[in-house]
Scaffold this motif. Structure first.
Motif, PDB file in Angstrom:
ATOM      1  N   LEU A 156       0.851  -1.190   0.000  1.00  0.00           N
ATOM      2  CA  LEU A 156       0.000   0.000   0.000  1.00  0.00           C
ATOM      3  C   LEU A 156       0.880   1.231   0.000  1.00  0.00           C
ATOM      4  CD1 LEU A 156      -2.231  -1.254   2.925  1.00  0.00           C
ATOM      5  CD2 LEU A 156      -2.826  -1.334   0.514  1.00  0.00           C
ATOM      6  N   ALA A 157       0.538   2.203  -0.811  1.00  0.00           N
ATOM      7  CA  ALA A 157       1.300   3.453  -0.842  1.00  0.00           C
ATOM      8  C   ALA A 157       0.334   4.623  -0.877  1.00  0.00           C
ATOM      9  CB  ALA A 157       2.226   3.492  -2.052  1.00  0.00           C
ATOM     10  N   GLU A 158       0.607   5.594  -0.062  1.00  0.00           N
ATOM     11  CA  GLU A 158      -0.183   6.822  -0.023  1.00  0.00           C
ATOM     12  C   GLU A 158       0.747   7.947   0.380  1.00  0.00           C
ATOM     13  OE1 GLU A 158      -3.186   8.991  -0.969  1.00  0.00           O
ATOM     14  OE2 GLU A 158      -3.469   6.824  -0.967  1.00  0.00           O
ATOM     15  N   GLU A 159       0.812   8.961  -0.462  1.00  0.00           N
ATOM     16  CA  GLU A 159       1.725  10.097  -0.245  1.00  0.00           C
ATOM     17  C   GLU A 159       3.121   9.570   0.047  1.00  0.00           C
ATOM     18  OE1 GLU A 159      -0.026  12.930   2.424  1.00  0.00           O
ATOM     19  OE2 GLU A 159      -1.860  13.036   1.239  1.00  0.00           O
ATOM     20  N   ASN A 160       3.666   9.827   1.225  1.00  0.00           N
ATOM     21  CA  ASN A 160       5.045   9.416   1.527  1.00  0.00           C
ATOM     22  C   ASN A 160       5.138   8.158   2.375  1.00  0.00           C
ATOM     23  OD1 ASN A 160       6.384  11.414   0.069  1.00  0.00           O
ATOM     24  ND2 ASN A 160       5.954  12.902   1.667  1.00  0.00           N
ATOM     25  N   TYR A 161       4.085   7.351   2.388  1.00  0.00           N
ATOM     26  CA  TYR A 161       4.087   6.127   3.185  1.00  0.00           C
ATOM     27  C   TYR A 161       3.941   4.907   2.285  1.00  0.00           C
ATOM     28  CZ  TYR A 161       3.567   9.061   7.276  1.00  0.00           C
ATOM     29  OH  TYR A 161       3.787   9.997   8.247  1.00  0.00           O
ATOM     30  N   VAL A 162       4.673   3.845   2.632  1.00  0.00           N
ATOM     31  CA  VAL A 162       4.551   2.564   1.947  1.00  0.00           C
ATOM     32  C   VAL A 162       4.455   1.486   3.023  1.00  0.00           C
ATOM     33  CG1 VAL A 162       5.642   0.884   0.378  1.00  0.00           C
ATOM     34  CG2 VAL A 162       5.915   3.347  -0.042  1.00  0.00           C
ATOM     35  N   VAL A 163       3.449   0.612   2.896  1.00  0.00           N
ATOM     36  CA  VAL A 163       3.263  -0.502   3.813  1.00  0.00           C
ATOM     37  C   VAL A 163       3.348  -1.796   3.009  1.00  0.00           C
ATOM     38  CG1 VAL A 163       1.704  -1.634   5.449  1.00  0.00           C
ATOM     39  CG2 VAL A 163       1.746   0.864   5.301  1.00  0.00           C
ATOM     40  N   VAL A 164       4.149  -2.730   3.497  1.00  0.00           N
ATOM     41  CA  VAL A 164       4.288  -4.039   2.862  1.00  0.00           C
ATOM     42  C   VAL A 164       3.801  -5.086   3.860  1.00  0.00           C
ATOM     43  CG1 VAL A 164       5.890  -5.701   1.837  1.00  0.00           C
ATOM     44  CG2 VAL A 164       6.284  -3.241   1.544  1.00  0.00           C
ATOM     45  N   VAL A 165       2.905  -5.964   3.397  1.00  0.00           N
ATOM     46  CA  VAL A 165       2.375  -7.037   4.235  1.00  0.00           C
ATOM     47  C   VAL A 165       2.860  -8.362   3.652  1.00  0.00           C
ATOM     48  CG1 VAL A 165       0.300  -8.113   5.187  1.00  0.00           C
ATOM     49  CG2 VAL A 165       0.337  -5.637   4.749  1.00  0.00           C
ATOM     50  N   THR A 166       3.495  -9.168   4.498  1.00  0.00           N
ATOM     51  CA  THR A 166       3.985 -10.482   4.091  1.00  0.00           C
ATOM     52  C   THR A 166       3.348 -11.556   4.976  1.00  0.00           C
ATOM     53  OG1 THR A 166       5.922 -10.240   5.524  1.00  0.00           O
ATOM     54  CG2 THR A 166       6.203  -9.647   3.212  1.00  0.00           C
ATOM     55  N   VAL A 167       3.468 -12.796   4.545  1.00  0.00           N
ATOM     56  CA  VAL A 167       2.931 -13.936   5.276  1.00  0.00           C
ATOM     57  C   VAL A 167       4.090 -14.764   5.816  1.00  0.00           C
ATOM     58  CG1 VAL A 167       1.628 -16.091   5.037  1.00  0.00           C
ATOM     59  CG2 VAL A 167       0.851 -14.017   3.897  1.00  0.00           C
ATOM     60  N   SER A 168       3.928 -15.263   7.045  1.00  0.00           N
ATOM     61  CA  SER A 168       4.923 -16.145   7.661  1.00  0.00           C
ATOM     62  C   SER A 168       4.226 -17.352   8.256  1.00  0.00           C
ATOM     63  CB  SER A 168       5.672 -15.419   8.788  1.00  0.00           C
ATOM     64  OG  SER A 168       6.406 -14.351   8.300  1.00  0.00           O
ATOM     65  N   THR A 169       4.891 -18.486   8.198  1.00  0.00           N
ATOM     66  CA  THR A 169       4.438 -19.682   8.894  1.00  0.00           C
ATOM     67  C   THR A 169       5.452 -19.962   9.981  1.00  0.00           C
ATOM     68  OG1 THR A 169       3.385 -20.511   6.902  1.00  0.00           O
ATOM     69  CG2 THR A 169       3.846 -22.119   8.638  1.00  0.00           C
ATOM     70  N   LEU A 170       4.962 -20.039  11.220  1.00  0.00           N
ATOM     71  CA  LEU A 170       5.834 -20.155  12.390  1.00  0.00           C
ATOM     72  C   LEU A 170       5.427 -21.333  13.254  1.00  0.00           C
ATOM     73  CD1 LEU A 170       5.718 -16.372  13.341  1.00  0.00           C
ATOM     74  CD2 LEU A 170       7.575 -17.550  12.160  1.00  0.00           C
ATOM     75  N   PRO A 171       6.364 -21.823  14.104  1.00  0.00           N
ATOM     76  CA  PRO A 171       5.998 -22.884  15.042  1.00  0.00           C
ATOM     77  C   PRO A 171       5.011 -22.347  16.080  1.00  0.00           C
ATOM     78  CG  PRO A 171       8.383 -22.602  14.924  1.00  0.00           C
ATOM     79  CD  PRO A 171       7.771 -21.488  14.159  1.00  0.00           C
ATOM     80  N   THR A 172       4.046 -23.163  16.451  1.00  0.00           N
ATOM     81  CA  THR A 172       3.094 -22.793  17.487  1.00  0.00           C
ATOM     82  C   THR A 172       3.827 -22.796  18.833  1.00  0.00           C
ATOM     83  OG1 THR A 172       1.312 -23.815  16.228  1.00  0.00           O
ATOM     84  CG2 THR A 172       0.905 -23.445  18.580  1.00  0.00           C
ATOM     85  N   PRO A 173       3.798 -21.690  19.582  1.00  0.00           N
ATOM     86  CA  PRO A 173       4.539 -21.639  20.851  1.00  0.00           C
ATOM     87  C   PRO A 173       4.187 -22.766  21.827  1.00  0.00           C
ATOM     88  CG  PRO A 173       3.820 -19.453  20.235  1.00  0.00           C
ATOM     89  CD  PRO A 173       3.171 -20.415  19.272  1.00  0.00           C
ATOM     90  N   ALA A 174       2.926 -23.137  21.926  1.00  0.00           N
ATOM     91  CA  ALA A 174       2.519 -24.182  22.868  1.00  0.00           C
ATOM     92  C   ALA A 174       2.885 -25.590  22.388  1.00  0.00           C
ATOM     93  CB  ALA A 174       1.017 -24.095  23.123  1.00  0.00           C
ATOM     94  N   ASP A 175       3.057 -25.736  21.079  1.00  0.00           N
ATOM     95  CA  ASP A 175       3.382 -27.043  20.515  1.00  0.00           C
ATOM     96  C   ASP A 175       4.217 -26.847  19.253  1.00  0.00           C
ATOM     97  OD1 ASP A 175       3.589 -29.577  19.459  1.00  0.00           O
ATOM     98  OD2 ASP A 175       1.423 -29.978  19.470  1.00  0.00           O
ATOM     99  N   THR A 188       5.655 -28.653  17.319  1.00  0.00           N
ATOM    100  CA  THR A 188       5.476 -29.606  16.220  1.00  0.00           C
ATOM    101  C   THR A 188       4.387 -29.145  15.262  1.00  0.00           C
ATOM    102  OG1 THR A 188       3.844 -30.959  17.403  1.00  0.00           O
ATOM    103  CG2 THR A 188       6.192 -31.535  17.695  1.00  0.00           C
ATOM    104  N   LYS A 189       3.630 -28.116  15.675  1.00  0.00           N
ATOM    105  CA  LYS A 189       2.573 -27.553  14.840  1.00  0.00           C
ATOM    106  C   LYS A 189       2.971 -26.156  14.386  1.00  0.00           C
ATOM    107  CE  LYS A 189      -1.023 -30.114  17.237  1.00  0.00           C
ATOM    108  NZ  LYS A 189      -2.218 -30.015  18.067  1.00  0.00           N
ATOM    109  N   THR A 190       2.334 -25.683  13.334  1.00  0.00           N
ATOM    110  CA  THR A 190       2.620 -24.341  12.837  1.00  0.00           C
ATOM    111  C   THR A 190       1.329 -23.540  12.719  1.00  0.00           C
ATOM    112  OG1 THR A 190       2.426 -25.028  10.535  1.00  0.00           O
ATOM    113  CG2 THR A 190       4.642 -25.109  11.507  1.00  0.00           C
ATOM    114  N   TYR A 191       1.516 -22.248  12.607  1.00  0.00           N
ATOM    115  CA  TYR A 191       0.394 -21.351  12.327  1.00  0.00           C
ATOM    116  C   TYR A 191       0.864 -20.321  11.308  1.00  0.00           C
ATOM    117  CZ  TYR A 191       2.504 -17.746  15.312  1.00  0.00           C
ATOM    118  OH  TYR A 191       3.355 -16.798  15.841  1.00  0.00           O
ATOM    119  N   THR A 192      -0.078 -19.725  10.616  1.00  0.00           N
ATOM    120  CA  THR A 192       0.236 -18.715   9.606  1.00  0.00           C
ATOM    121  C   THR A 192      -0.203 -17.361  10.126  1.00  0.00           C
ATOM    122  OG1 THR A 192      -0.074 -20.340   7.868  1.00  0.00           O
ATOM    123  CG2 THR A 192      -0.135 -18.034   7.203  1.00  0.00           C
ATOM    124  N   THR A 193       0.637 -16.376   9.923  1.00  0.00           N
ATOM    125  CA  THR A 193       0.349 -15.026  10.391  1.00  0.00           C
ATOM    126  C   THR A 193       0.867 -14.023   9.358  1.00  0.00           C
ATOM    127  OG1 THR A 193       0.541 -13.520  12.287  1.00  0.00           O
ATOM    128  CG2 THR A 193       2.512 -14.796  11.711  1.00  0.00           C
TER     129      THR A 193
END
Length: 132
Positions: A82-101, A103-108
């Motif tokens: 996203l870009a507006e005037e002098n700002y740019v925002v980049v959104v990416t996706v990550s898959t990470l290990p679930t803190p409680a387990d 052996t499982k992952t979550y996407t954020t």
């Protein structure tokens, strides 16, 4: 394609951010930081000092990032720029290990927001918290 825009200012700003993410963050070519970051670069990530020298020091001395070939495209999946005037925002996706387990992952999602000044990034925010 997400780093392009029909508006010349937004296009130029998106291109600078693309090079920050690709050439600096991903490929570790921090010797080029003066091409993309202002000297006073304000850093809102609590793990990194402000100033171009502070961010370069974080990646080269603390994280010990070494330069590698600049990739043809970013490895993190970019879902929005996203870009507006002098700002740019980049959104990416990550898959990470679930803190409680780990052996499982979550996407954020992760965001990086830059405020541009005179063709360079002058300020940065992201969703980082303090490192443990």
């Amino acid at each position: 394609a997400l780093f392009t825009d029909s508006d010349p200012l937004r296009h130029a700003n998106k291109q600078v951010v693309y090079h920050i993410m690709r050439d600096l963050i991903e490929a570790g070519h921090w010797g080029k930081a003066d091409q993309f970051l202002t000297e006073r670069y304000i850093q809102h990530n609590p793990n990194v000092a402000s100033g171009r020298a502070g961010v370069v020091n974080f990646f080269t001395e603390i994280l010990k990032v070494s330069p590698k070939p600049v990739p043809e495209r970013l490895s993190a999946p970019v879902v929005q720029v996203l870009a507006e005037e002098n700002y740019v925002v980049v959104v990416t996706v990550s898959t990470l290990p679930t803190p409680a387990d780990p052996t499982k992952t979550y996407t954020t999602s992760w965001f990086d927001m830059f405020r541009m000044k005179d063709g360079k990034a002058d300020e940065h925010w992201d969703s980082a918290t303090l490192m443990p």
